[in-house]
Design a protein around this motif. Structure first.
Motif, short mmCIF file in Angstrom:
data_model
loop_
_atom_site.label_atom_id
_atom_site.label_comp_id
_atom_site.label_asym_id
_atom_site.label_seq_id
_atom_site.Cartn_x
_atom_site.Cartn_y
_atom_site.Cartn_z
N ALA A 177 1.07 -1.35 -0.35
CA ALA A 177 0.03 -0.06 0.26
C ALA A 177 1.20 0.92 0.04
O ALA A 177 2.03 1.60 0.88
N SER A 178 0.67 2.24 -0.69
CA SER A 178 1.23 3.76 -1.03
C SER A 178 1.50 4.55 0.56
O SER A 178 2.73 4.72 0.71
N SER A 179 0.70 4.08 1.78
CA SER A 179 0.93 4.08 3.15
C SER A 179 1.39 3.55 3.93
O SER A 179 1.17 2.10 3.93
N PRO A 180 2.61 3.25 4.47
CA PRO A 180 2.70 2.03 5.61
C PRO A 180 1.60 1.43 6.57
O PRO A 180 2.45 0.55 6.71
N LEU A 181 1.10 2.45 7.30
CA LEU A 181 0.13 1.91 8.07
C LEU A 181 -0.45 0.62 8.01
O LEU A 181 0.14 -0.13 8.49
N LEU A 182 -1.41 0.64 6.71
CA LEU A 182 -1.36 -0.26 6.21
C LEU A 182 -1.23 -1.91 6.38
O LEU A 182 -0.85 -2.90 6.54
N GLU A 183 -0.50 -1.38 5.32
CA GLU A 183 1.17 -2.61 4.70
C GLU A 183 1.87 -3.11 6.18
O GLU A 183 1.82 -4.73 6.49
N ASN A 184 2.46 -2.56 6.86
CA ASN A 184 3.25 -2.91 7.84
C ASN A 184 2.11 -3.61 8.83
O ASN A 184 2.07 -4.16 9.49
N ALA A 185 0.59 -3.52 9.14
CA ALA A 185 -0.18 -4.45 9.74
C ALA A 185 -0.31 -5.87 9.47
O ALA A 185 -0.56 -6.32 9.70
N TYR A 186 -0.38 -5.68 8.12
CA TYR A 186 -0.75 -6.61 7.00
C TYR A 186 1.14 -8.01 7.68
O TYR A 186 -0.04 -9.07 7.69
N TYR A 187 1.49 -7.57 7.65
CA TYR A 187 2.62 -8.18 7.58
C TYR A 187 2.22 -9.12 8.61
O TYR A 187 3.57 -9.86 9.74
N GLU A 188 2.35 -7.34 9.61
CA GLU A 188 2.32 -8.37 11.06
C GLU A 188 1.26 -9.53 11.64
O GLU A 188 1.54 -9.98 11.89
N ALA A 189 0.59 -9.11 10.95
CA ALA A 189 -0.86 -10.07 10.91
C ALA A 189 -0.49 -11.93 10.75
O ALA A 189 -0.38 -12.90 10.78
N VAL A 190 0.75 -11.65 9.16
CA VAL A 190 1.21 -12.73 8.71
C VAL A 190 2.43 -12.86 9.81
O VAL A 190 1.92 -14.90 10.30
N ARG A 191 3.24 -12.18 10.46
CA ARG A 191 3.65 -13.45 11.08
C ARG A 191 3.11 -13.76 12.42
O ARG A 191 3.97 -14.94 12.81
N ARG A 192 2.38 -12.73 12.99
CA ARG A 192 1.88 -13.56 14.15
C ARG A 192 1.23 -14.74 14.27
O ARG A 192 0.35 -15.49 14.90
N LEU A 193 0.32 -14.67 12.55
CA LEU A 193 -0.96 -15.87 12.13
C LEU A 193 0.49 -17.44 11.87
O LEU A 193 -0.05 -18.37 12.66
N LEU A 194 1.62 -17.18 11.99
CA LEU A 194 2.90 -18.09 11.69
C LEU A 194 3.19 -18.68 13.30
O LEU A 194 2.66 -19.96 13.67
N ASP A 195 2.71 -17.77 14.40
CA ASP A 195 2.88 -17.92 15.90
C ASP A 195 1.87 -19.29 15.74
O ASP A 195 1.64 -19.90 17.29
N CYS A 196 0.40 -19.27 15.12
CA CYS A 196 -0.90 -19.82 15.18
C CYS A 196 -0.91 -21.60 14.71
O CYS A 196 -2.03 -21.96 14.67
N VAL A 197 0.58 -21.43 14.42
CA VAL A 197 0.55 -22.32 13.83
C VAL A 197 1.96 -23.30 14.42
O VAL A 197 2.65 -23.02 13.94
N LYS A 198 0.79 -24.89 14.22
CA LYS A 198 2.45 -25.35 15.63
C LYS A 198 1.80 -27.32 15.24
O LYS A 198 1.05 -27.63 14.16
#
Length: 561
Positions: free
Chosen positions: A50-71
């Motif tokens: 996204a042209s603004s970092p706010l949403l893009e940063n939140a998106y990849y933080e969601a991907v990173r945290r989703l990895l924590d939910c896979v075991k």
């Protein structure tokens, strides 16, 4: 065709997107298994910018945290977990709708999660309501999203790439589960499915279950509390879930070459009992029926659950929209949907704890799109996507609930429904979504600055690989472009959803704005293009080099009382 970006800006934005490495963007991983799990995500080719970092940063933080939910489970297979304070995998969520969404981003995780429930099924047919490190737990049923729909949708989305034993395994397990429910959850002989306790539906702290136990009698899912004056309830959400699962068991049976008519007949019987007992025509609402034969007049997100189970036709759903789901005195809060009607004196908007007494719950949010899209209510769904995407852009913990007034995140963190909601809503709003019917949806919208005018994106980029082909969607405020294997495939005006088959061949479009969108689709970016005009929700088929309207249901507008 006008454009909001000159070619230099567009080329620069696209070049930066091409250089974006999704794995690097996710950042530091927390456990050794995360590298393999992230590999599943990377293999889909999904990237977002996204042209603004706010949403893009939140998106990849969601991907990173989703990895924590896979075991890994005991066999080393990657299993989706609920996340946050919830240690395990719950049938009402992780084992159904969460994994159904995850199938578009980490398909191996979805299949392993579904298989786990089938493999740990009890001998009498009962599925675990949750699975933890200690094993399967059977204390209640906790049934909401139809399990057979979720299992089938994974198969349909990845047909031809799913192990041969998957569908027979799931069909057998879900057939036996249906038998268990019929034997043990119809004690009143109504042909509805009964709730014995609050946790049967996952409706923690909901006024729906005031003065009803949280768990079944003696922790036995086949026993209601015998001294209760209220339960067993004839439960509309449980009955609708079984109705919908039976319809999808018919699809499975047909696919496996087995008789499907018995499942259709059972589904019709479930529908008839739901409407006979739980639907009150005066309110046009679904209620529990208590032990005394009275409707439990609490208007909760039971309605959205029933609608997501494909109950009723479009006219029926449209009336639900006008009366309830798009009504700002009922469920259509600034950040919809509330878990209790806002005009109910028992409504509690606070989001600081695990509650279904009013707060906007991410499980409701990820269940909602199916209800809207099943009836072609695409524009109306964007009125939910937009404020929630704005709220998620500000999230740092990804909790379970939101304040319906402020959009501020509440209880818990790293909650997989919230994390998957981010991935799902971005893809539905401005991404490339593969469907179970073999279509690709390229949606030409942008996140709109509803919150304090803060811009989330003046342009976005999204990519996905499908059957060996790479696709990119570049969205601007006026024009959108699709690239296939690096070459310009389509140019089209913003405000519509372009539809192709999985090979990228144009098949149609949908009007995604409350206003009429007119313009032309340029194939390959050359020539005058193919003209079209699409009202909101209007579906156009592309045939013989021209567009033809096939459905124009209009728009259901929000109400206030």
């Amino acid at each position: 065709m006008t454009t909001n970006m000159d070619e230099t800006e567009r080329a620069s934005f696209r070049a930066a997107f091409a250089d974006l490495d999704a794995a690097e963007r996710v950042g530091k991983l927390n456990k050794s298994e995360d590298k393999a799990t992230l590999g599943y995500f990377v293999d889909t080719g999904v990237k977002f910018s996204a042209s603004s970092p706010l949403l893009e940063n939140a998106y990849y933080e969601a991907v990173r945290r989703l990895l924590d939910c896979v075991k890994p489970n005991g066999e080393g297979q990657p299993i989706l977990q609920e996340g946050g304070v919830y240690y395990g995998c719950w049938l009402e969520s992780t084992g159904t709708i969460n994994a159904e969404l995850c199938a578009r981003f980490m398909p191996a995780v979805t299949e392993a999660t579904y298989r786990q429930f089938a493999e740990l099924q009890r001998e009498d047919g009962l599925l675990p309501y949750k699975i933890t490190e200690a094993g399967a737990v059977f204390k209640q049923i906790q049934l909401v999203t139809p399990p057979a729909r979720s299992a089938w949708n994974y198969y349909a989305l990845h047909k031809g790439r799913v192990a041969d034993d998957y569908l027979p395994l799931m069909y057998e397990a879900l057939s036996r589960y249906d038998d268990w429910l019929a034997r043990h959850r119809d004690t009143r002989g109504s042909a509805c499915v009964e709730a014995f306790c609050a946790f049967d539906t996952g409706h923690d702290l909901s006024p729906r279950f005031w003065h009803v136990p949280d768990t079944p009698h003696l922790d036995d899912p086949a026993l209601p509390y015998p001294d209760s004056a209220l339960v067993p309830f004839l439960a509309p959400d449980l009955t609708a879930s079984v109705y919908c699962s039976r319809r999808y068991l018919a699809f499975m049976a047909r696919e496996l070459g087995l008789p499907h008519e018995p499942w259709q007949e059972k589904a019709e019987a479930s529908f008839a009992s739901l409407m006979k007992h739980c639907f009150e025509e005066e309110d046009h609402f679904f209620y529990d029926v208590d032990k005394q034969g009275r409707h439990v007049k609490v208007q909760s997100d039971v309605l959205l659950r029933v609608m997501a189970s494909e109950v009723g036709d479009r006219d029926f759903f449209d009336r639900m929209l006008r009366l309830y789901l798009l009504n700002t005195s009922k469920f259509f809060a600034k950040y919809p949907f509330t878990s209790l009607a806002m005009d109910d004196p028992r409504f509690d908007p606070f989001a600081s704890y695990n509650t279904w007494a009013g707060a906007t719950n991410f499980l409701s949010l990820i269940r909602a799109p199916h209800a809207f899209e099943h009836h072609g209510r695409y524009v109306e769904l964007t009125w939910v996507l937009q404020p929630i995407v704005s709220a998620m852009a500000r999230m740092t913990r990804f909790g379970q609930v939101l304040s319906p007034w402020t959009g501020k995140e509440g209880f818990a963190e790293s909650y997989s429904p919230a994390l998957l909601c981010m991935l799902d809503y971005v893809e539905r709003l401005c991404g490339i979504l593969p469907t179970t019917s073999g279509e690709l949806w390229f949606t030409g919208l942008l996140p709109y600055p509803f919150d304090h005018g803060e811009k989330l994106a003046e342009r976005t980029a999204y990519s996905r690989e499908v059957d060996g082909k790479s696709f990119e969607l570049i969205n601007g405020e006026e024009e959108c472009r699709v690239y296939m294997d690096g070459k310009l495939a389509f140019r089209f005006p913003a405000g519509i959803r372009l539809i192709t088959d999985r090979a990228g061949q144009l098949t149609g479009l949908i009007g995604m704005s409350a206003r009429r969108i007119e313009g032309a689709i340029q194939i390959g970016g050359a020539g005058e293009g193919i003209p079209f005009g699409a009202d909101g929700n209007e579906e156009l088929a592309f045939e013989a080099g021209a567009f033809r309207s096939v459905s124009a249901p209009g728009i259901v507008y929000p109400t206030y009382r």
